[in-house]
Scaffold this motif. Structure first.
Motif, PDB file in Angstrom:
ATOM      1  N   THR A   6       0.813  -1.205   0.000  1.00 38.91           N
ATOM      2  CA  THR A   6       0.000   0.000   0.000  1.00 38.91           C
ATOM      3  C   THR A   6       0.850   1.260   0.000  1.00 38.91           C
ATOM      4  OG1 THR A   6      -0.118   0.055   2.414  1.00 38.91           O
ATOM      5  CG2 THR A   6      -1.813  -1.209   1.268  1.00 38.91           C
ATOM      6  N   SER A   7       2.027   1.208   0.635  1.00 38.04           N
ATOM      7  CA  SER A   7       2.775   2.445   0.834  1.00 38.04           C
ATOM      8  C   SER A   7       4.270   2.170   0.862  1.00 38.04           C
ATOM      9  CB  SER A   7       2.352   3.085   2.171  1.00 38.04           C
ATOM     10  OG  SER A   7       3.226   4.115   2.513  1.00 38.04           O
ATOM     11  N   PRO A  15      -6.128  -0.838   0.149  1.00 39.44           N
ATOM     12  CA  PRO A  15      -7.235  -1.809   0.044  1.00 39.44           C
ATOM     13  C   PRO A  15      -8.531  -1.110  -0.361  1.00 39.44           C
ATOM     14  CG  PRO A  15      -6.019  -2.160   2.082  1.00 39.44           C
ATOM     15  CD  PRO A  15      -5.479  -0.902   1.463  1.00 39.44           C
ATOM     16  N   ALA A  16      -9.188  -1.604  -1.361  1.00 38.62           N
ATOM     17  CA  ALA A  16     -10.387  -1.010  -1.934  1.00 38.62           C
ATOM     18  C   ALA A  16     -10.097   0.372  -2.506  1.00 38.62           C
ATOM     19  CB  ALA A  16     -11.543  -0.934  -0.934  1.00 38.62           C
ATOM     20  N   GLY A  17      -8.835   0.771  -2.543  1.00 37.00           N
ATOM     21  CA  GLY A  17      -8.453   2.055  -3.119  1.00 37.00           C
ATOM     22  C   GLY A  17      -8.643   3.237  -2.186  1.00 37.00           C
ATOM     23  N   VAL A  18      -9.012   2.949  -0.938  1.00 35.38           N
ATOM     24  CA  VAL A  18      -9.448   3.997  -0.020  1.00 35.38           C
ATOM     25  C   VAL A  18      -8.561   4.000   1.222  1.00 35.38           C
ATOM     26  CG1 VAL A  18     -11.353   4.730   1.469  1.00 35.38           C
ATOM     27  CG2 VAL A  18     -11.825   3.818  -0.816  1.00 35.38           C
ATOM     28  N   VAL A  19      -8.146   5.172   1.678  1.00 33.06           N
ATOM     29  CA  VAL A  19      -7.383   5.283   2.922  1.00 33.06           C
ATOM     30  C   VAL A  19      -8.326   5.737   4.030  1.00 33.06           C
ATOM     31  CG1 VAL A  19      -5.390   6.299   4.068  1.00 33.06           C
ATOM     32  CG2 VAL A  19      -5.362   5.948   1.587  1.00 33.06           C
ATOM     33  N   ALA A  20      -8.420   4.914   5.067  1.00 36.31           N
ATOM     34  CA  ALA A  20      -9.329   5.234   6.171  1.00 36.31           C
ATOM     35  C   ALA A  20      -8.604   5.879   7.333  1.00 36.31           C
ATOM     36  CB  ALA A  20     -10.030   3.965   6.654  1.00 36.31           C
ATOM     37  N   GLU A  72     -13.359  -8.641   3.147  1.00 35.33           N
ATOM     38  CA  GLU A  72     -12.574  -9.492   2.254  1.00 35.33           C
ATOM     39  C   GLU A  72     -11.488  -8.693   1.538  1.00 35.33           C
ATOM     40  OE1 GLU A  72     -14.086 -13.393   0.029  1.00 35.33           O
ATOM     41  OE2 GLU A  72     -14.974 -11.545  -0.698  1.00 35.33           O
ATOM     42  N   THR A  73     -11.808  -7.469   1.156  1.00 36.23           N
ATOM     43  CA  THR A  73     -10.816  -6.638   0.472  1.00 36.23           C
ATOM     44  C   THR A  73      -9.597  -6.396   1.357  1.00 36.23           C
ATOM     45  OG1 THR A  73     -12.542  -5.561  -0.803  1.00 36.23           O
ATOM     46  CG2 THR A  73     -10.453  -4.403  -0.641  1.00 36.23           C
ATOM     47  N   ALA A  74      -9.828  -6.071   2.620  1.00 36.10           N
ATOM     48  CA  ALA A  74      -8.704  -5.876   3.544  1.00 36.10           C
ATOM     49  C   ALA A  74      -7.946  -7.178   3.745  1.00 36.10           C
ATOM     50  CB  ALA A  74      -9.217  -5.335   4.872  1.00 36.10           C
ATOM     51  N   GLU A  81       3.173  -5.612  10.795  1.00 35.33           N
ATOM     52  CA  GLU A  81       3.389  -4.811   9.586  1.00 35.33           C
ATOM     53  C   GLU A  81       2.219  -4.929   8.607  1.00 35.33           C
ATOM     54  OE1 GLU A  81       7.178  -5.645   7.818  1.00 35.33           O
ATOM     55  OE2 GLU A  81       8.233  -5.230   9.702  1.00 35.33           O
ATOM     56  N   ARG A  82       1.725  -6.136   8.440  1.00 36.93           N
ATOM     57  CA  ARG A  82       0.624  -6.328   7.493  1.00 36.93           C
ATOM     58  C   ARG A  82      -0.676  -5.682   8.011  1.00 36.93           C
ATOM     59  NH1 ARG A  82       1.215 -10.206   3.349  1.00 36.93           N
ATOM     60  NH2 ARG A  82       3.392 -10.867   3.174  1.00 36.93           N
ATOM     61  N   LEU A  83      -0.923  -5.789   9.294  1.00 33.28           N
ATOM     62  CA  LEU A  83      -2.122  -5.139   9.833  1.00 33.28           C
ATOM     63  C   LEU A  83      -2.003  -3.619   9.728  1.00 33.28           C
ATOM     64  CD1 LEU A  83      -2.955  -7.264  13.017  1.00 33.28           C
ATOM     65  CD2 LEU A  83      -4.059  -7.360  10.776  1.00 33.28           C
ATOM     66  N   ALA A  84      -0.806  -3.089  10.015  1.00 37.66           N
ATOM     67  CA  ALA A  84      -0.631  -1.636   9.972  1.00 37.66           C
ATOM     68  C   ALA A  84      -0.793  -1.109   8.554  1.00 37.66           C
ATOM     69  CB  ALA A  84       0.748  -1.257  10.512  1.00 37.66           C
ATOM     70  N   GLU A  85      -0.244  -1.831   7.591  1.00 37.24           N
ATOM     71  CA  GLU A  85      -0.238  -1.318   6.228  1.00 37.24           C
ATOM     72  C   GLU A  85      -1.559  -1.565   5.498  1.00 37.24           C
ATOM     73  OE1 GLU A  85       2.480  -1.921   2.397  1.00 37.24           O
ATOM     74  OE2 GLU A  85       3.680  -1.871   4.226  1.00 37.24           O
ATOM     75  N   CYS A  86      -2.190  -2.705   5.779  1.00 44.00           N
ATOM     76  CA  CYS A  86      -3.321  -3.133   4.955  1.00 44.00           C
ATOM     77  C   CYS A  86      -4.672  -3.174   5.671  1.00 44.00           C
ATOM     78  CB  CYS A  86      -3.056  -4.526   4.388  1.00 44.00           C
ATOM     79  SG  CYS A  86      -1.503  -4.657   3.485  1.00 44.00           S
ATOM     80  N   VAL A  87      -4.691  -3.121   6.989  1.00 42.82           N
ATOM     81  CA  VAL A  87      -5.964  -3.252   7.695  1.00 42.82           C
ATOM     82  C   VAL A  87      -6.309  -1.976   8.457  1.00 42.82           C
ATOM     83  CG1 VAL A  87      -7.293  -4.654   9.313  1.00 42.82           C
ATOM     84  CG2 VAL A  87      -5.629  -5.749   7.815  1.00 42.82           C
ATOM     85  N   LEU A  88      -5.338  -1.424   9.170  1.00 40.79           N
ATOM     86  CA  LEU A  88      -5.555  -0.129   9.822  1.00 40.79           C
ATOM     87  C   LEU A  88      -6.041   0.910   8.809  1.00 40.79           C
ATOM     88  CD1 LEU A  88      -5.153   1.921  12.186  1.00 40.79           C
ATOM     89  CD2 LEU A  88      -2.770   2.135  11.449  1.00 40.79           C
ATOM     90  N   THR A  89      -5.553   0.806   7.591  1.00 41.32           N
ATOM     91  CA  THR A  89      -5.874   1.788   6.552  1.00 41.32           C
ATOM     92  C   THR A  89      -7.167   1.489   5.805  1.00 41.32           C
ATOM     93  OG1 THR A  89      -4.607   0.503   4.946  1.00 41.32           O
ATOM     94  CG2 THR A  89      -3.427   2.232   6.144  1.00 41.32           C
ATOM     95  N   ALA A  90      -7.778   0.336   6.060  1.00 41.21           N
ATOM     96  CA  ALA A  90      -8.932  -0.083   5.245  1.00 41.21           C
ATOM     97  C   ALA A  90     -10.242   0.398   5.867  1.00 41.21           C
ATOM     98  CB  ALA A  90      -8.951  -1.609   5.121  1.00 41.21           C
ATOM     99  N   PRO A  91     -11.226   0.769   5.052  1.00 44.74           N
ATOM    100  CA  PRO A  91     -12.439   1.379   5.596  1.00 44.74           C
ATOM    101  C   PRO A  91     -13.313   0.424   6.407  1.00 44.74           C
ATOM    102  CG  PRO A  91     -12.582   1.177   3.199  1.00 44.74           C
ATOM    103  CD  PRO A  91     -11.197   0.785   3.580  1.00 44.74           C
ATOM    104  N   THR A  92     -13.721   0.860   7.583  1.00 43.44           N
ATOM    105  CA  THR A  92     -14.722   0.252   8.491  1.00 43.44           C
ATOM    106  C   THR A  92     -14.277  -1.053   9.155  1.00 43.44           C
ATOM    107  OG1 THR A  92     -16.073  -1.205   7.072  1.00 43.44           O
ATOM    108  CG2 THR A  92     -16.530   1.171   6.943  1.00 43.44           C
TER     109      THR A  92
END
Lengths: 319, 319, 319, 319
Positions: A69-70, A220-225, B58-60, B114-125
């Motif tokens: 992602t970054s 993920p999903a193209g969106v930064v939350a 699923e996207t996250a 690292e994976r949670l910070a980069e790909c899940v923390l940033t994912a919506p909802t």
């Protein structure tokens, strides 16, 4: 409050925006703040993955561009760029074009080779082609060494490829992949009256960006939350922490919150592209898609006073 | 050639298999070679990601488990394990359970964070919960430092979580995630009379494995198309190269090919799991799904004489 | 306004609801109106479609249940009910269970046979099984006549099936399909402060209903966007027209609008099921999923004073 | 047997084809029989459905085109034709273009109105536009009567639409939809050495046809698994029954089977289009996609000696 062509999509709750003191213009009832997105130079490569079915091409593409992602995290930024019809693909099969991005060309090459070796060489029926045949700079795809001497050079239509015998069938990969100097970090912020409104508008923006060849949203999903600021108020060991000024739930708890009244959620769209113009076009189309959703009150963009990069995208020039 | 209950799925082209000299048993007309899969110890964690919609969860999950096919590449092995209904998820929202695997517990923890910070923390909802609440070993999820002092402790139903204010809304993550000693590298090989037959059978196997909670296939689409051997005949600098003995297109070119006559493609299913029994059950269900497809001639498995690991899965005990 | 456990999901904008004069209870900050849904008797059948892959089973299921939103239109109401794992399906392959609904048993049988003949007999690799083996009433699946004398009786595991030779392979269909007296027209209404909020909440409700075996939402995406009333104020030839009392854009134009202040969109979830209890459970889980989304102000339900049917679902008993 | 550019896709098992006595040409190692597809005149309409997200547009499109595989069944033939980017859609939102087909223009209009009323008017956020703005013949979309006098005329960009107040927001539909004289029943047959090979090749063909604007495959997944002949050898009451001459499992049981030796499964691709040229182009691209899959032995086509229709598509002219 006016009932526009969108009918039920009542452009309400926006009256007060004009009173926020922000300069800017109004697009489709949404305030576009008079600010700019700051972006930075990066090397960009484009790789075409073909397969027997589009679904298999996409599966390999998703794996190869995952966990990316970054560049702040150490790896590459990557994502699916666009789909290619069988009629237009390099070998007559459905294809997906992916983009990988990194400021350092050598790091980019390493990421390309490692990701292709781990996620594409191993995937069923796929082949790899250069997605930027006109680029003057190239990186070599050295996966043919996996062939252990059984690899061979051949052509698929007009492309020079290595053939590597594998268990599931021979794997083909073009010898060189083009690289260009592109741009990373194009961005805009979406502010909405509810979380679901802001999120739907963000997802609509991403759908529009997907249609731009040469531009991706790597999150993920193209969106930064979760917007991060550099550094921390409290924890010295953290390089980046939540941008507390942009947190709706902190709005009433801190004196300097930048969250406008009535905004319950904000999302950011971050765009990388093969050129300034592609990023600009992606921002344009994304912002227009966003503003077609009711309940969006404001669009803004992020910059760091030139610390991050040298490219500026003024929203007033884009919309 | 016999017409079995499957009707058009004529179990033909298999007559010659029995003549290959291999010992083994016959399952649904397919020869199951009398061999075993060799697997190794690994730490395994299970993480539940919930979101407003299953698609967002699923996207996250896909992003967080991307670029993670093999620990040989340096990172983790990871994949989606199973879906959780809103009714059964920790917070009443649709959820996806992912698995991450690494032989080294500290490396696993780093990968998780690292994976949670980069790909899940940033994912919506999305929110993150412990998928192995009964595990006695834990790893701390230290993402709350991203909260920069604005984070807070609270409960969601019975789970102790950190709340981290973010732009798109507060992000919640359970404080500790369970870890167990599981198994990586369970596997079997599928050999078919055409590439599409072998591939469809492999994909059917993966669909069956998906249903086993506590077992994943970490490769793209769950299928390995290129089997690698350790070392190289020709290139000293390559740690792994194509297993030339298993390449159908080399069958007539090398004297020691192990590709049976009539086999045009082979695919491997590699399975990681939270326990020996889960991997065994996944192998059982995957092999049975595979053998329901016509045109599969043989199932085998890979081992390395104990060099890779200490766990053995004998096919004769599994089917 | 309180910050609840959901953090950013601020339960605001709901304060004024309590002033609308409606009696009712509050669930998760949302007003549940003290009313009931009126539903009617209908025959319900459940059909299991298996295939080589889940995707192929689903494709046939989608085609067979298309153009079937409302019995008012003349045909059946139909939809996908739930997925079945290979491990639990009648023939060991991935499966999808569909439901078809009609008040008239003979019409239902006709619809079943026509839809199976047109959309399932023709679909690749699929088979058809009885999804209600315990039902005492049955309808015969007479598709075996398509076999033109080449059809034959056989068993797949414990099921009595017809085998019909076809171009793509023999097609198998169980001889009888169970039918039960179920219920159609269970429903509730979702009212939100923006269109996207109401829509997301509606889609979340549908995801929860999908998990209930024996309950479907027959409309596209499971959501009704246009509520119809019986008859017309203006056009004699129209049997049904838009329920103008429920149109947010007419709220300020007609004196008797039932749209609460601040509501910009309403959606309805309509549920059919194999039993009263299944419909009730689906309504419960759907309403709870809906109320987890911020920006929902009110849940109501539709009834017609007993003209439509004899079954009542009181919201106060459900939530 | 030769190893072609496709590498592992060994074009084997085809040597014997040339000995079948069929005249014809060879495409990519596959015998193209010297025959033709017979097709018939039909009215064709194209309808563009837009929505907030592509997924919602697609959901409505799938429902509206479901249960519509063959006009022989009484209804229409229908399917998704192609996707439209937000940038190119009539109202700036993602869109899906669907096609509906019937030999009788009045029946077609009835089907259009009924399917739009039941499946699109009711779907969330969708709008309906004319997909054939240049067609000289039109059908009126009379859904505005559902507005019960509250409907109004307006414009969305350059399109004249009716606005109908609804519960979920105002629904917009263009006043007239274009209709052209097109063609139904273009077709070809795919014969493979295994069921999975033939099926994958059929699905690859459908993917290629999807890319042709103005051509659809109306069957589930685009593939016909059961070829029907007119009439019956045994059952007078059946208008159509399985084409026993094309059933692989009957090959050794009847004297006049037309199934070539070594063929285990056959699938048919049926194509409707807005013009002869579009159907021809779809057949061309579909056949080429099919022949790129290994294990396909023969392509043929279906005709009825002019009883079905007046249009002929000679395979030798197409490939």
């Amino acid at each position: 409050m006016t009932l526009n062509n969108k009918g039920s999509e009542i452009k309400g709750l926006t009256d007060e925006i004009i009173d926020t003191g922000c300069k800017g213009c109004i697009l489709d009832g949404v305030l576009i703040e008079d600010t700019y997105a700051e972006a930075f130079d990066a090397y960009v490569t484009s790789i075409v993955i073909t397969a027997v079915t589009r679904n298999l091409a996409e599966t390999a593409a998703i794996s190869a561009t995952g966990y990316a992602t970054s560049v702040a995290g150490g790896g590459a930024e990557a994502g699916i760029d666009y789909h290619i019809t069988p009629q237009q693909s390099p070998d007559g099969r459905p294809a997906v074009s992916i983009m990988m991005v990194h400021p350092n060309k050598k790091h980019l090459q390493e990421q390309v080779i490692e990701r292709l070796a781990e996620c594409v060489l191993t995937a069923p029926t796929v082949r790899v082609f250069n997605g930027l045949p006109n680029a003057t700079e190239k990186i070599k795809t050295t996966l043919h060494y996996f062939g252990d001497g059984f690899e061979y050079q051949t052509k698929i239509r007009d492309r020079d490829v290595w053939g590597i015998p594998c268990m599931g069938g021979d794997f083909f990969i073009e010898k060189e992949i083009g690289v260009v100097k592109g741009i990373a970090g194009g961005n805009f912020y979406i502010m909405g009256v509810t979380q679901m409104t802001a999120l739907t508008a963000a997802l609509a923006a991403v759908e529009a960006v997907w249609e731009i060849h040469g531009a991706i949203c790597s999150y993920p999903a193209g969106v930064v939350a979760c917007d991060l600021k550099f550094g921390s108020l409290k924890y010295d060991f953290m390089k980046m922490t939540t941008n507390h000024l942009f947190c709706p739930t902190l709005r009433d708890k801190i004196p300097d919150s930048l969250v406008p009244e009535g905004v319950r959620a904000m999302y950011e769209i971050v765009i990388d592209g093969t050129s300034y113009d592609n990023v600009k076009k992606a921002m344009h189309d994304g912002i227009h898609a966003t503003c077609s959703i009711n309940g969006i009150t404001k669009i803004s963009a992020g910059h760091f006073g030139g610390k991050l990069g040298s490219h500026k995208f003024y929203l007033r020039d884009i919309v």
